[in-house]
Write an enzyme that holds these catalytic residues in place. Structure first.
Site, PDB file in Angstrom:
ATOM      1  N   ARG B 248      15.799  43.651  50.766  1.00  0.00           N
ATOM      2  CA  ARG B 248      15.489  43.624  49.395  1.00  0.00           C
ATOM      3  C   ARG B 248      15.093  45.342  48.966  1.00  0.00           C
ATOM      4  O   ARG B 248      14.780  45.896  48.898  1.00  0.00           O
ATOM      5  CB  ARG B 248      14.869  43.412  49.073  1.00  0.00           C
ATOM      6  N   HIS B 252      10.399  44.908  44.695  1.00  0.00           N
ATOM      7  CA  HIS B 252       9.373  43.239  44.327  1.00  0.00           C
ATOM      8  C   HIS B 252       9.491  42.904  42.370  1.00  0.00           C
ATOM      9  O   HIS B 252      10.447  41.644  43.210  1.00  0.00           O
ATOM     10  CB  HIS B 252       7.947  42.863  44.699  1.00  0.00           C
ATOM     11  N   TYR B 261       5.834  52.628  48.126  1.00  0.00           N
ATOM     12  CA  TYR B 261       5.832  52.516  49.165  1.00  0.00           C
ATOM     13  C   TYR B 261       7.483  52.169  50.557  1.00  0.00           C
ATOM     14  O   TYR B 261       6.981  51.792  51.843  1.00  0.00           O
ATOM     15  CB  TYR B 261       4.890  50.705  49.500  1.00  0.00           C
TER      16      TYR B 261
END
Lengths: 424, 330
Positions: B248, B252, B261
């Site tokens: 990805r 998100h 993170y």
């Protein structure tokens, strides 16, 4: 040619404001549609904001470090041959929306949330017979908030619909979410050759915190002098060996913080906060310490100071001071303080009146340790290491007597420190 | 020199280039949506970036006239290949009345378009898996040669819906293709904190169906795997679980700060295997793409994206009264 406005975008659901961390353009710069113009920081994300227009930047309205509500103007862009339809959409006629409460497309772009009522708003309005069409919403997109209704109820009844007012009140929810009274203060103008320093970031936070504390809290002040001759002798005798074994300095300040923490445990009234209809006595003793840099001031927190040794406190002080210097202080490092100890002696002050670190109830200034002739109990005059401890207190929470007893106890603890005291 | 892999798979040169074009269109629409979000014009973006090869490679292997797709929220590549347009997607981004997905009701990424057999989904993840199994069952009962293609993230493969759907489909040998787009993160949770097995495809054997893991950055590899699964489905041999490994490339969603993170170096490293770059390189090596052709393609795509943006921005919102439509039958 037309002047278009760029406004603070809503960068994420439930985000209501953004801080301009950096301008990527200056007045006079040409930008294309979608070119980045500013870096913006929010609770959720940090992002580059792209231009919605092709044109020339004419004015940056928001400054770096400034926090603006979503929808507030951040800059102006002069476009060439602007499409009138687009213009209309960007600058909807506010008056139209006001006169026509059933907001059609033009008004909807302006106050799209005007008619989205929350259950709480509907209920309050129903109970008090308030016609929501007559209410100006101050929430995002003109939404009527529970606070709007409560304010109306408190001030007694529905606002008269004043078209003039509605016209001006339209898009920016600026005065809205924080209904501060308008400042009437007139500020000095700068003369030729003067240097203007924009108030940003930390300076701004300091200014607003100090102002809040000084205007809300009725400060009172008291001072006690303490004979720390034995403590000074003791600390000086172990200073070098401590540094060698522990790797950091054993400062006088650590002794003071420890003494204050211990006394706070015995006088929990001092470790409290004013909360309107009650006073909250805090269980934890978390000492805020003031750490200055060249141009700003931070108050990181030594958590549970009463449970720590002098060495433990000295270690925390060293760590927090380093974080401040390296700019690595986290929000967590600054949270939860219940009482502040300020090391004003470090720059030679012998007396000062601290401003309480809101919402705490008191602040203690530890002044310079100076050698002074003192008349001793036996009538002899001796050269002693003396220090003034100055206490500012919230007189809503505390009275002179308890503060005097508290200071007296701190004095007693400090005066009893000698070579028999353990720093571990 | 690279071998001509697409012809070996039965793809024409034109199809191979069309795959790239669809991937590029998805990427450019996605990038535009981020800009629109950051300038405050659209409320939310959830990206396909990094997964275009898996999505487009898979879609091209299906029967795009007959099969049903049940995409998950990142599948812009799938829905574009199945007939949704840039304009449709922009209408959804701006939540306008003309949005074919929901008329501006649902968040972006909730793809649905009846005429193209794109089945709408709910916001809770993985609900589309049992739906896909149900559609395959219906196809079987009506004796139609259709397959249901359903995608989901690796995080979703831990949901009960996945288990129930996979089990039922395998027991009844239904024509379902389960494709897990493993992009290594379930929002902020890295792969090794989501599952204990090495591959998501390891789970297939437990349901009694074949499972394969393929390189999700290579549209041809994904094409091959889905093609084989589609043929199994046609032959009545039941479902297949395919796992595509990609990364990805964006946070998100537009509401997420991924720097909290995962390290920037990790993202930069992943960008080196960006499927658009690697597949473009393949097409250039095989002589199907030149700088010139690519530029023309990019210009065309940007014109499409610009037009879609402007049209959607100026389109009307749904009438407030229409909010209750489709709630009760008229």
């Amino acid at each position: 040619m037309a002047i278009e406005q760029m406004t603070m975008p809503q960068l994420g659901e439930s985000v209501t404001e953004g801080t301009i961390s950096k301008w990527l353009v200056a007045p006079g710069d040409k930008v294309n549609k979608y070119d980045p113009i500013a870096e913006v920081m929010t609770d959720k994300v940090n992002a580059e904001v792209p231009s919605s227009f092709t044109g020339t930047i004419t004015e940056l309205v928001g400054e770096e470090g400034q926090t603006l509500q979503v929808g507030e103007m951040i800059c102006k862009i002069e476009t060439e041959g602007a499409n009138p339809a687009e213009q209309k959409q960007e600058q909807p006629a506010a008056s139209e929306a006001a006169e026509n409460p059933v907001a059609k497309s033009a008004g909807a772009a302006d106050q799209p949330n005007k008619k989205r009522y929350s259950p709480a708003v509907l209920r309050l309005a129903g109970e008090h017979g308030i016609d929501l069409d007559q209410v100006t919403g101050t929430g995002a997109g003109g939404r009527i908030t529970r606070k709007d209704i409560q304010r109306l109820i408190e001030t007694g009844g529905v606002q008269e619909q004043n078209p003039e007012e509605l016209k001006t009140a339209a898009p920016a929810p600026k005065s809205a979410s924080k209904p501060e009274p308008k400042e009437e203060t007139s500020y000095p103008a700068s003369a030729a050759g003067d240097k203007e320093i924009p108030v940003t970031g930390v300076r701004k936070a300091i200014a607003s915190n100090m102002k809040r504390s000084k205007t809300e809290i009725p400060h009172a002040w008291t001072m006690m002098e303490v004979d720390v001759t034995n403590m000074v002798a003791y600390r000086n005798s172990i200073k070098d060996s401590f540094k060698k074994t522990e790797g950091f300095n054993l400062t006088f300040f650590a002794f003071f913080v420890k003494a204050v923490a211990q006394a706070l445990k015995e006088f929990p009234q001092m470790n409290s906060m004013w909360a309107g209809d009650k006073i909250i006595q805090k269980k934890d003793i978390n000492i805020s310490i003031a750490v200055a840099t060249e141009d700003s001031l931070f108050v990181p927190v030594i958590k549970n100071a009463d449970e720590k040794t002098i060495k433990g406190i000295a270690k925390d002080i060293t760590g927090l001071a380093k974080k401040v210097r390296d700019g690595k202080l986290t929000a967590d490092d600054m949270q939860g303080g219940t009482f502040t100890v300020n090391n004003t002696g470090s720059f030679g002050s012998v007396q000062s009146m601290g401003i309480i670190n809101y919402p705490q109830a008191a602040i203690l200034q530890v002044e310079s340790i100076v050698k002074r002739p003192v008349v001793m109990d036996n009538g002899m005059i001796a050269v002693r290491d003396m220090v003034n401890l100055c206490l500012s207190l919230d007189h809503r929470v505390l009275d002179g007597l308890v503060c005097g007893r508290f200071l007296g106890r701190v004095k007693q603890i400090l005066e009893s420190i000698d070579e028999k005291t353990s720093v571990y | 020199m690279s071998t001509n892999r697409h012809q070996a798979l039965g793809l024409t040169d034109q199809e191979a280039v069309d795959m790239y074009r669809t991937m590029l269109l998805a990427r450019k629409i996605d990038e535009r949506m981020w800009l629109l979000n950051r300038s405050g014009k659209i409320p939310f973006v959830i990206s396909c970036q990094g997964q275009e090869a898996a999505q487009v490679g898979a879609a091209f292997a299906l029967d795009r006239e007959m099969d049903y797709v049940l995409p998950y929220y990142r599948d812009m590549g799938v829905v574009l290949a199945f007939g949704m347009t840039a304009k449709d997607l922009m209408m959804s981004g701006f939540a306008k009345a003309a949005d074919p997905n929901s008329g501006g009701r649902q968040m972006p990424g909730h793809f649905g378009q009846k005429k193209n057999r794109i089945v709408t989904g709910s916001s809770p993840v993985t609900t589309q898996v049992p739906h896909a199994v149900g559609i395959a069952l219906a196809g079987r009962m009506e004796k139609k040669d259709i397959a249901a293609f359903v995608t989901f993230g690796e995080g979703s493969s831990n949901q009960g819906d996945f288990h129930e759907g996979a089990n039922f489909a395998a027991v009844h040998k239904l024509p379902v293709i389960f494709m897990c787009e493993n992009n290594k993160y379930a929002i902020s949770v890295p792969y090794d904190k989501q599952v204990a097995c090495e591959n998501i495809s390891d789970r297939a054997i437990g349901y009694g169906m074949p499972g394969v893991t393929v390189n999700g950055n290579d549209p041809l590899e994904v094409y091959q795997a889905v093609k084989e699964a589609r043929e199994r489905a046609r032959r009545g041999e039941g479902p297949t679980l395919i796992e595509t490994i990609s990364y990805r490339l964006t946070p998100h969603s537009s509401d997420d700060d991924d720097s909290s993170y995962r390290g920037r170096e990790e993202v930069e490293e992943a960008k080196k295997s960006d499927p658009l770059l690697t597949y473009q390189a393949y097409l250039k090596e095989t002589g199907l793409l030149s700088d010139e052709i690519e530029q023309t393609m990019l210009d065309e795509i940007m014109a499409i994206v610009n037009e879609a943006t402007d049209e959607a921005e100026n389109a009307p919102y749904a009438a407030p009264e229409s909010a209750l439509d489709y709630v009760y039958a008229k």
